[in-house]
Design a protein around this motif. Structure first.
Motif, mmCIF file in Angstrom:
data_model
loop_
_atom_site.group_PDB
_atom_site.id
_atom_site.type_symbol
_atom_site.label_atom_id
_atom_site.label_comp_id
_atom_site.label_asym_id
_atom_site.label_seq_id
_atom_site.Cartn_x
_atom_site.Cartn_y
_atom_site.Cartn_z
ATOM 1 N N PHE A 167 40.960 -25.076 19.714
ATOM 2 C CA PHE A 167 40.692 -25.658 18.397
ATOM 3 C C PHE A 167 40.627 -24.580 17.318
ATOM 4 C CE2 PHE A 167 38.762 -29.624 20.327
ATOM 5 C CZ PHE A 167 39.665 -30.490 19.738
ATOM 6 N N GLN A 168 39.881 -23.515 17.605
ATOM 7 C CA GLN A 168 39.722 -22.445 16.614
ATOM 8 C C GLN A 168 41.057 -21.780 16.290
ATOM 9 O OE1 GLN A 168 36.754 -20.140 18.664
ATOM 10 N NE2 GLN A 168 35.066 -21.096 17.546
ATOM 11 N N THR A 169 41.893 -21.617 17.291
ATOM 12 C CA THR A 169 43.208 -21.006 17.069
ATOM 13 C C THR A 169 44.071 -21.894 16.182
ATOM 14 O OG1 THR A 169 43.052 -19.972 19.249
ATOM 15 C CG2 THR A 169 45.224 -20.017 18.223
ATOM 16 N N ARG A 170 44.006 -23.200 16.418
ATOM 17 C CA ARG A 170 44.784 -24.126 15.582
ATOM 18 C C ARG A 170 44.311 -24.088 14.133
ATOM 19 N NH1 ARG A 170 44.976 -29.821 18.527
ATOM 20 N NH2 ARG A 170 43.330 -29.065 19.861
ATOM 21 N N ILE A 171 42.998 -24.048 13.948
ATOM 22 C CA ILE A 171 42.464 -24.001 12.584
ATOM 23 C C ILE A 171 42.863 -22.704 11.901
ATOM 24 C CG2 ILE A 171 40.318 -23.865 11.247
ATOM 25 C CD1 ILE A 171 39.126 -25.840 13.342
ATOM 26 N N THR A 172 42.773 -21.598 12.619
ATOM 27 C CA THR A 172 43.175 -20.307 12.060
ATOM 28 C C THR A 172 44.657 -20.309 11.698
ATOM 29 O OG1 THR A 172 41.487 -19.211 13.403
ATOM 30 C CG2 THR A 172 43.215 -17.814 12.490
ATOM 31 N N LEU A 173 45.485 -20.884 12.571
ATOM 32 C CA LEU A 173 46.916 -20.990 12.291
ATOM 33 C C LEU A 173 47.158 -21.755 10.994
ATOM 34 C CD1 LEU A 173 49.973 -20.796 13.181
ATOM 35 C CD2 LEU A 173 49.596 -23.045 14.199
ATOM 36 N N LEU A 174 46.485 -22.891 10.840
ATOM 37 C CA LEU A 174 46.681 -23.703 9.635
ATOM 38 C C LEU A 174 46.194 -22.973 8.378
ATOM 39 C CD1 LEU A 174 45.745 -27.219 11.026
ATOM 40 C CD2 LEU A 174 48.012 -26.359 10.456
ATOM 41 N N GLN A 175 45.096 -22.253 8.508
ATOM 42 C CA GLN A 175 44.612 -21.485 7.353
ATOM 43 C C GLN A 175 45.608 -20.389 6.981
ATOM 44 O OE1 GLN A 175 40.762 -20.291 8.817
ATOM 45 N NE2 GLN A 175 39.739 -22.089 7.937
ATOM 46 N N ASN A 176 46.178 -19.740 7.969
ATOM 47 C CA ASN A 176 47.190 -18.705 7.690
ATOM 48 C C ASN A 176 48.447 -19.311 7.055
ATOM 49 O OD1 ASN A 176 45.553 -16.699 8.722
ATOM 50 N ND2 ASN A 176 46.492 -16.727 10.745
ATOM 51 N N VAL A 177 48.844 -20.495 7.532
ATOM 52 C CA VAL A 177 50.010 -21.172 6.957
ATOM 53 C C VAL A 177 49.734 -21.528 5.503
ATOM 54 C CG1 VAL A 177 51.358 -23.311 7.056
ATOM 55 C CG2 VAL A 177 50.920 -22.017 9.137
ATOM 56 N N MET A 178 48.507 -22.008 5.231
ATOM 57 C CA MET A 178 48.157 -22.345 3.850
ATOM 58 C C MET A 178 48.224 -21.103 2.965
ATOM 59 S SD MET A 178 47.491 -24.884 2.051
ATOM 60 C CE MET A 178 47.255 -24.893 0.308
ATOM 61 N N GLU A 179 47.749 -19.979 3.467
ATOM 62 C CA GLU A 179 47.829 -18.716 2.703
ATOM 63 C C GLU A 179 49.289 -18.324 2.468
ATOM 64 O OE1 GLU A 179 45.563 -15.717 4.741
ATOM 65 O OE2 GLU A 179 43.683 -16.834 4.504
ATOM 66 N N GLN A 180 50.135 -18.490 3.474
ATOM 67 C CA GLN A 180 51.556 -18.166 3.315
ATOM 68 C C GLN A 180 52.204 -19.056 2.259
ATOM 69 O OE1 GLN A 180 53.259 -18.651 7.220
ATOM 70 N NE2 GLN A 180 53.172 -16.450 7.643
ATOM 71 N N ILE A 181 51.855 -20.335 2.271
ATOM 72 C CA ILE A 181 52.417 -21.256 1.280
ATOM 73 C C ILE A 181 51.982 -20.844 -0.128
ATOM 74 C CG2 ILE A 181 52.295 -23.639 0.425
ATOM 75 C CD1 ILE A 181 52.345 -24.553 3.358
ATOM 76 N N GLU A 182 50.704 -20.527 -0.279
ATOM 77 C CA GLU A 182 50.205 -20.106 -1.593
ATOM 78 C C GLU A 182 50.870 -18.811 -2.049
ATOM 79 O OE1 GLU A 182 45.976 -19.992 -1.030
ATOM 80 O OE2 GLU A 182 45.765 -22.165 -1.254
ATOM 81 N N GLU A 183 51.042 -17.862 -1.117
ATOM 82 C CA GLU A 183 51.712 -16.605 -1.467
ATOM 83 C C GLU A 183 53.179 -16.850 -1.848
ATOM 84 O OE1 GLU A 183 51.240 -13.942 1.840
ATOM 85 O OE2 GLU A 183 49.086 -13.752 1.519
#
Length: 196
Positions: free
Chosen positions: A163-179
């Motif tokens: 679960f934690q890995t999935r959440i971290t992945l999604l947070q990183n994807v959100m950061e990539q989208i914003e960047e």
């Protein structure tokens, strides 16, 4: 002249001091008394080794008690493990944890879908969804293993880590989208400045 108090102390017992020399056989008599006492015990307390003996005896009693307890309790059989597995599956704490992580994942996915409005960001989102599907499959395998084998701390830890890995992945994807969006905005502004 007045006398010091110390002088008065020594003047009072004058004539009462023992000033005689001991008798000539004094040393021999003392040694005889000493050797006579050496043969008998004059110690009034408990023997020195009594505490050591008592501590060894107490240790043996404790070890025997623990051994009796350990060998009287039968090891759990596989039949005994089945109710525990059902208990874990219906455990409200486990369900709350799953609900909590699932809701966090849904929230992050919703943010990503709302922000994935360009070609580049949609590509990032699709890649993330593929990786999430793989992690979801891994999680389903962990759930099946939990149902087959019962409670295991390693298994629960692996589920939470998933679960934690999935959440971290999604947070990183959100950061990539914003960047990506910020970079695209900067390049558009620089193109507009170049046109002017």
């Amino acid at each position: 002249m007045k006398k010091d108090p110390i002088d008065e102390l020594f003047d009072k017992p004058e004539g009462h001091f023992d000033t005689e020399a001991p008798r000539a056989d004094h040393r021999d008599r003392f040694l005889e008394k000493l050797s006579a006492c050496a043969g008998t015990k004059t110690r009034t307390g408990p023997p020195k080794n009594l505490w050591r003996t008592l501590s060894v005896a107490a240790s043996l009693v404790v070890l025997l008690g623990l051994g009796w307890i350990v060998f009287r309790i039968p090891p759990p059989s596989p039949v005994d493990m089945a109710p525990e597995t059902e208990e874990i599956q219906t455990n409200p704490e486990l369900k709350r944890t799953q609900y909590y992580f699932s809701s966090l994942i849904r929230e992050e996915l919703q943010k990503i879908r709302e922000n994935a409005d360009t070609e580049e960001t949609r590509t990032i989102m699709e890649d993330a969804l593929e990786r999430l599907a793989l992690m979801e499959n891994d999680y389903n395998k962990l759930e099946q293993e939990l149902q087959r084998n019962g409670y295991s701390k390693k298994l629960l830890h692996a589920m939470i880590t998933n679960f934690q890995t999935r959440i971290t992945l999604l947070q990183n994807v959100m950061e990539q989208i914003e960047e990506t969006k910020a970079l695209k905005q900067v390049t558009q502004e620089s193109h507009e400045e170049n046109r002017i």
